[in-house]
Design an enzyme around this catalytic site. Structure first.
Site, PDB file in Angstrom:
ATOM      1  N   ASN A  89     -13.881  -6.130  33.454  1.00  0.00           N
ATOM      2  CA  ASN A  89     -14.483  -7.271  32.759  1.00  0.00           C
ATOM      3  C   ASN A  89     -15.767  -6.914  31.999  1.00  0.00           C
ATOM      4  O   ASN A  89     -16.104  -7.593  31.029  1.00  0.00           O
ATOM      5  CB  ASN A  89     -14.778  -8.366  33.801  1.00  0.00           C
ATOM      6  CG  ASN A  89     -15.728  -9.419  33.274  1.00  0.00           C
ATOM      7  OD1 ASN A  89     -15.334 -10.313  32.536  1.00  0.00           O
ATOM      8  ND2 ASN A  89     -17.016  -9.306  33.624  1.00  0.00           N
ATOM      9  N   TYR A 154     -16.853  -4.601  18.078  1.00  0.00           N
ATOM     10  CA  TYR A 154     -16.350  -5.379  19.227  1.00  0.00           C
ATOM     11  C   TYR A 154     -14.835  -5.629  19.086  1.00  0.00           C
ATOM     12  O   TYR A 154     -14.077  -5.441  20.041  1.00  0.00           O
ATOM     13  CB  TYR A 154     -17.132  -6.688  19.286  1.00  0.00           C
ATOM     14  CG  TYR A 154     -16.822  -7.569  20.472  1.00  0.00           C
ATOM     15  CD1 TYR A 154     -17.287  -7.246  21.747  1.00  0.00           C
ATOM     16  CD2 TYR A 154     -16.094  -8.748  20.328  1.00  0.00           C
ATOM     17  CE1 TYR A 154     -17.026  -8.061  22.834  1.00  0.00           C
ATOM     18  CE2 TYR A 154     -15.828  -9.573  21.408  1.00  0.00           C
ATOM     19  CZ  TYR A 154     -16.294  -9.222  22.659  1.00  0.00           C
ATOM     20  OH  TYR A 154     -16.029 -10.046  23.734  1.00  0.00           O
ATOM     21  N   ALA A 156     -12.658  -3.914  17.388  1.00  0.00           N
ATOM     22  CA  ALA A 156     -11.915  -2.656  17.562  1.00  0.00           C
ATOM     23  C   ALA A 156     -11.807  -2.308  19.037  1.00  0.00           C
ATOM     24  O   ALA A 156     -10.743  -1.901  19.523  1.00  0.00           O
ATOM     25  CB  ALA A 156     -12.610  -1.528  16.789  1.00  0.00           C
ATOM     26  N   SER A 157     -12.899  -2.502  19.780  1.00  0.00           N
ATOM     27  CA  SER A 157     -12.862  -2.171  21.218  1.00  0.00           C
ATOM     28  C   SER A 157     -11.877  -3.080  21.943  1.00  0.00           C
ATOM     29  O   SER A 157     -11.113  -2.633  22.799  1.00  0.00           O
ATOM     30  CB  SER A 157     -14.260  -2.282  21.845  1.00  0.00           C
ATOM     31  OG  SER A 157     -14.672  -3.635  21.952  1.00  0.00           O
ATOM     32  N   LYS A 158     -11.875  -4.368  21.596  1.00  0.00           N
ATOM     33  CA  LYS A 158     -11.016  -5.318  22.321  1.00  0.00           C
ATOM     34  C   LYS A 158      -9.545  -5.171  21.917  1.00  0.00           C
ATOM     35  O   LYS A 158      -8.646  -5.394  22.732  1.00  0.00           O
ATOM     36  CB  LYS A 158     -11.511  -6.750  22.096  1.00  0.00           C
ATOM     37  CG  LYS A 158     -12.884  -7.018  22.729  1.00  0.00           C
ATOM     38  CD  LYS A 158     -12.868  -6.806  24.232  1.00  0.00           C
ATOM     39  CE  LYS A 158     -14.147  -7.266  24.920  1.00  0.00           C
ATOM     40  NZ  LYS A 158     -14.107  -7.055  26.377  1.00  0.00           N
TER      41      LYS A 158
HETATM   42  P1  NAP Z   1     -21.987 -11.386  30.032  1.00  0.00           P
HETATM   43  O1  NAP Z   1     -22.457 -12.693  30.572  1.00  0.00           O
HETATM   44  O2  NAP Z   1     -22.839 -10.648  29.071  1.00  0.00           O
HETATM   45  O3  NAP Z   1     -21.606 -10.431  31.287  1.00  0.00           O
HETATM   46  C1  NAP Z   1     -21.203  -9.102  31.103  1.00  0.00           C
HETATM   47  C2  NAP Z   1     -21.678  -8.304  32.302  1.00  0.00           C
HETATM   48  O4  NAP Z   1     -21.326  -6.918  32.098  1.00  0.00           O
HETATM   49  C3  NAP Z   1     -23.208  -8.359  32.438  1.00  0.00           C
HETATM   50  O5  NAP Z   1     -23.577  -8.573  33.776  1.00  0.00           O
HETATM   51  C4  NAP Z   1     -23.627  -6.977  31.970  1.00  0.00           C
HETATM   52  O6  NAP Z   1     -24.842  -6.528  32.550  1.00  0.00           O
HETATM   53  C5  NAP Z   1     -22.448  -6.124  32.448  1.00  0.00           C
HETATM   54  N1  NAP Z   1     -22.466  -4.832  31.786  1.00  0.00           N
HETATM   55  C6  NAP Z   1     -22.781  -4.567  30.493  1.00  0.00           C
HETATM   56  N2  NAP Z   1     -22.748  -3.249  30.271  1.00  0.00           N
HETATM   57  C7  NAP Z   1     -22.410  -2.662  31.454  1.00  0.00           C
HETATM   58  C8  NAP Z   1     -22.227  -1.307  31.857  1.00  0.00           C
HETATM   59  N3  NAP Z   1     -22.398  -0.289  31.006  1.00  0.00           N
HETATM   60  N4  NAP Z   1     -21.883  -1.059  33.142  1.00  0.00           N
HETATM   61  C9  NAP Z   1     -21.748  -2.070  34.031  1.00  0.00           C
HETATM   62  N5  NAP Z   1     -21.910  -3.367  33.709  1.00  0.00           N
HETATM   63  C10 NAP Z   1     -22.237  -3.657  32.428  1.00  0.00           C
HETATM   64  O7  NAP Z   1     -20.574 -11.560  29.328  1.00  0.00           O
HETATM   65  P2  NAP Z   1     -19.378 -12.597  29.577  1.00  0.00           P
HETATM   66  O8  NAP Z   1     -19.446 -13.623  28.525  1.00  0.00           O
HETATM   67  O9  NAP Z   1     -19.296 -12.984  30.997  1.00  0.00           O
HETATM   68  O10 NAP Z   1     -18.152 -11.636  29.212  1.00  0.00           O
HETATM   69  C11 NAP Z   1     -17.373 -10.954  30.174  1.00  0.00           C
HETATM   70  C12 NAP Z   1     -16.216 -10.269  29.461  1.00  0.00           C
HETATM   71  O11 NAP Z   1     -15.462 -11.251  28.739  1.00  0.00           O
HETATM   72  C13 NAP Z   1     -16.658  -9.238  28.430  1.00  0.00           C
HETATM   73  O12 NAP Z   1     -15.774  -8.146  28.427  1.00  0.00           O
HETATM   74  C14 NAP Z   1     -16.564  -9.992  27.122  1.00  0.00           C
HETATM   75  O13 NAP Z   1     -16.388  -9.141  26.038  1.00  0.00           O
HETATM   76  C15 NAP Z   1     -15.351 -10.856  27.387  1.00  0.00           C
HETATM   77  N6  NAP Z   1     -15.274 -12.048  26.539  1.00  0.00           N
HETATM   78  C16 NAP Z   1     -16.238 -13.014  26.601  1.00  0.00           C
HETATM   79  C17 NAP Z   1     -16.115 -14.145  25.784  1.00  0.00           C
HETATM   80  C18 NAP Z   1     -17.122 -15.254  25.808  1.00  0.00           C
HETATM   81  O14 NAP Z   1     -16.970 -16.176  24.981  1.00  0.00           O
HETATM   82  N7  NAP Z   1     -18.103 -15.263  26.678  1.00  0.00           N
HETATM   83  C19 NAP Z   1     -15.032 -14.258  24.920  1.00  0.00           C
HETATM   84  C20 NAP Z   1     -14.086 -13.257  24.881  1.00  0.00           C
HETATM   85  C21 NAP Z   1     -14.202 -12.158  25.703  1.00  0.00           C
HETATM   86  P3  NAP Z   1     -26.229  -6.762  31.712  1.00  0.00           P
HETATM   87  O15 NAP Z   1     -26.309  -8.233  31.431  1.00  0.00           O
HETATM   88  O16 NAP Z   1     -27.267  -6.274  32.641  1.00  0.00           O
HETATM   89  O17 NAP Z   1     -26.078  -5.959  30.462  1.00  0.00           O
END
Ligand code: NAP
Length: 246
Positions: A89, A154, A156-158
Site C-alpha cells: 500500500n 505517479y 507510470a508507477s501505478k
Molecule cells: P498517505 O496517507 O500518504 O499514506 C501513505 C503511507 O505510506 C504514509 O504513512 C507514508 O509515510 C508511507 N510511506 C511513504 N513512503 C514510504 C517508504 N519509502 N517506506 C515505507 N512507507 C512509506 O496515502 P494514502 O492516501 O493512504 O494512500 C495509500 C495508497 O493508496 C498509496 O499507494 C496511494 O498511491 C494509493 N492511492 C491513494 C488515493 C487517494 O485518493 N488517497 C487514490 C488512489 C491510490 P510518510 O507519511 O511518513 O511519508
C-alpha cells in the site's frame, strides 16, 4: 470473515488507507504486521489495535531499501512461521508537469510505488510458494488506468503496478496464490487533503456518486480479496472510485 490464524503484512500502514486496512484486518482476527517509514505514527496505530485486543507488530522500514526489506521478511517468516497476506500500500506523489519534473521526483515515485511492490513481493514469494498459499493485494490508482496531467511519474508507477500484478498472478496461480490490484479513485486521506480546493471541486464534479471515498471503503475490498471467498479471483484490477472511471 474470520482471519484468526492468519498473518498479514501491510505497508504504509501508519495513516490513511494503510491504517484503515491494518485496523480492519486486526479487527477480523489477523495477526497484523505494520510497516512504515515513521515508527512514531506506526506505534499509534498498533496501540489502537492492541487497545481493542488485536495482535499488531510495528516495523520501521523504507520500502525502497531492498536489503532491509529482504532481511526483515526473513525475520518475519522465522518469527511468525507463516505469512499469508501481503498488502502493498505504501505510496507517494511528487506532482509536476513533465517539462518541470526533476529527475529526483521521477525516481522517488517509481522507487516507492513500484520498486517497493517488487521488494516485498519478491522477498515473500518463495515462502508463499512453499506454503502453497498466499494472497497479495497491490494498491494502484485510477490514474494508472486513465493518466492525469501533472502525474506522469505517479501514473507510470501505478500502471506499472498493474502490469506487475497480472504477470505475478500468472506466475503463481497454480500454487494457491492470488495477486490482485485495487485502483482507488479519490479517497479522503492526507495524500488528497492538501490538493487545492479548486482541484478537489474538479474531481468531485466527475464522480457520479457525488462524494470522495473513505479509507474504510478500500479496506473492506482488500479484506474480501484476502479471504477464502476470493480464491478464484486473480490478476484483477478492482476499481473503487464512485463511478469516476468505468
Ligand atoms: P498517505 O496517507 O500518504 O499514506 C501513505 C503511507 O505510506 C504514509 O504513512 C507514508 O509515510 C508511507 N510511506 C511513504 N513512503 C514510504 C517508504 N519509502 N517506506 C515505507 N512507507 C512509506 O496515502 P494514502 O492516501 O493512504 O494512500 C495509500 C495508497 O493508496 C498509496 O499507494 C496511494 O498511491 C494509493 N492511492 C491513494 C488515493 C487517494 O485518493 N488517497 C487514490 C488512489 C491510490 P510518510 O507519511 O511518513 O511519508
Amino acid at each position: 470473515m474470520d482471519f484468526s490464524g492468519k498473518v498479514s503484512i501491510v505497508t504504509g500502514a501508519s495513516q490513511g488507507i494503510g491504517e484503515a486496512i491494518a485496523l480492519d484486518l486486526a479487527k477480523n482476527g489477523a495477526e497484523t504486521i505494520l510497516v512504515d517509514i515513521q515508527k512514531q505514527k506506526l506505534d499509534m496505530v498498533t496501540g489502537k489495535i492492541k487497545d481493542k485486543g488485536g495482535k499488531a507488530f510495528a516495523f520501521e522500514a523504507d520500502v525502497t531499501d531492498t536489503a532491509q526489506i529482504t532481511s526483515l521478511m526473513e525475520k518475519l517468516v522465522q518469527d511468525h512461521g507463516a505469512i499469508h497476506h501481503l498488502v502493498n500500500n505504501a505510496g507517494i506523489t511528487r506532482d509536476s508537469l513533465l517539462m518541470r519534473m526533476k529527475e529526483e521526483e521521477w525516481d522517488s515515485v517509481l522507487e516507492v510505488n513500484l520498486k517497493g511492490v517488487f521488494n516485498f513481493s519478491r522477498a515473500l514469494i518463495r515462502h508463499m510458494i512453499r506454503n502453497r498459499y498466499g494472497r497479495i493485494v497491490n494498491i494502484s490508482s485510477v490514474v494508472g488506468l486513465t493518466g492525469n496531467p501533472g502525474q506522469t511519474n505517479y501514473s507510470a508507477s501505478k500502471a506499472g503496478v498493474l502490469g506487475f500484478t497480472k504477470s505475478l498472478a500468472r506466475e503463481v496461480a497454480s500454487r494457491g496464490i492470488t495477486v490482485n490490484a485495487i485502483a482507488p479513485g479519490f479517497i479522503a486521506t492526507a495524500m488528497t487533503e492538501n490538493l487545492p480546493e479548486e482541484i478537489q471541486k474538479q474531481f468531485l464534479s466527475v464522480i457520479p456518486v457525488g462524494r470522495f471515498g473513505t479509507p474504510n471503503e478500500v479496506a473492506q475490498t482488500v479484506r474480501f480479496l484476502l479471504s477464502e471467498e476470493a480464491s478464484y479471483i486473480t490478476g484483477q484490477v478492482i476499481n473503487i472510485n464512485g463511478g469516476m472511471f468505468m
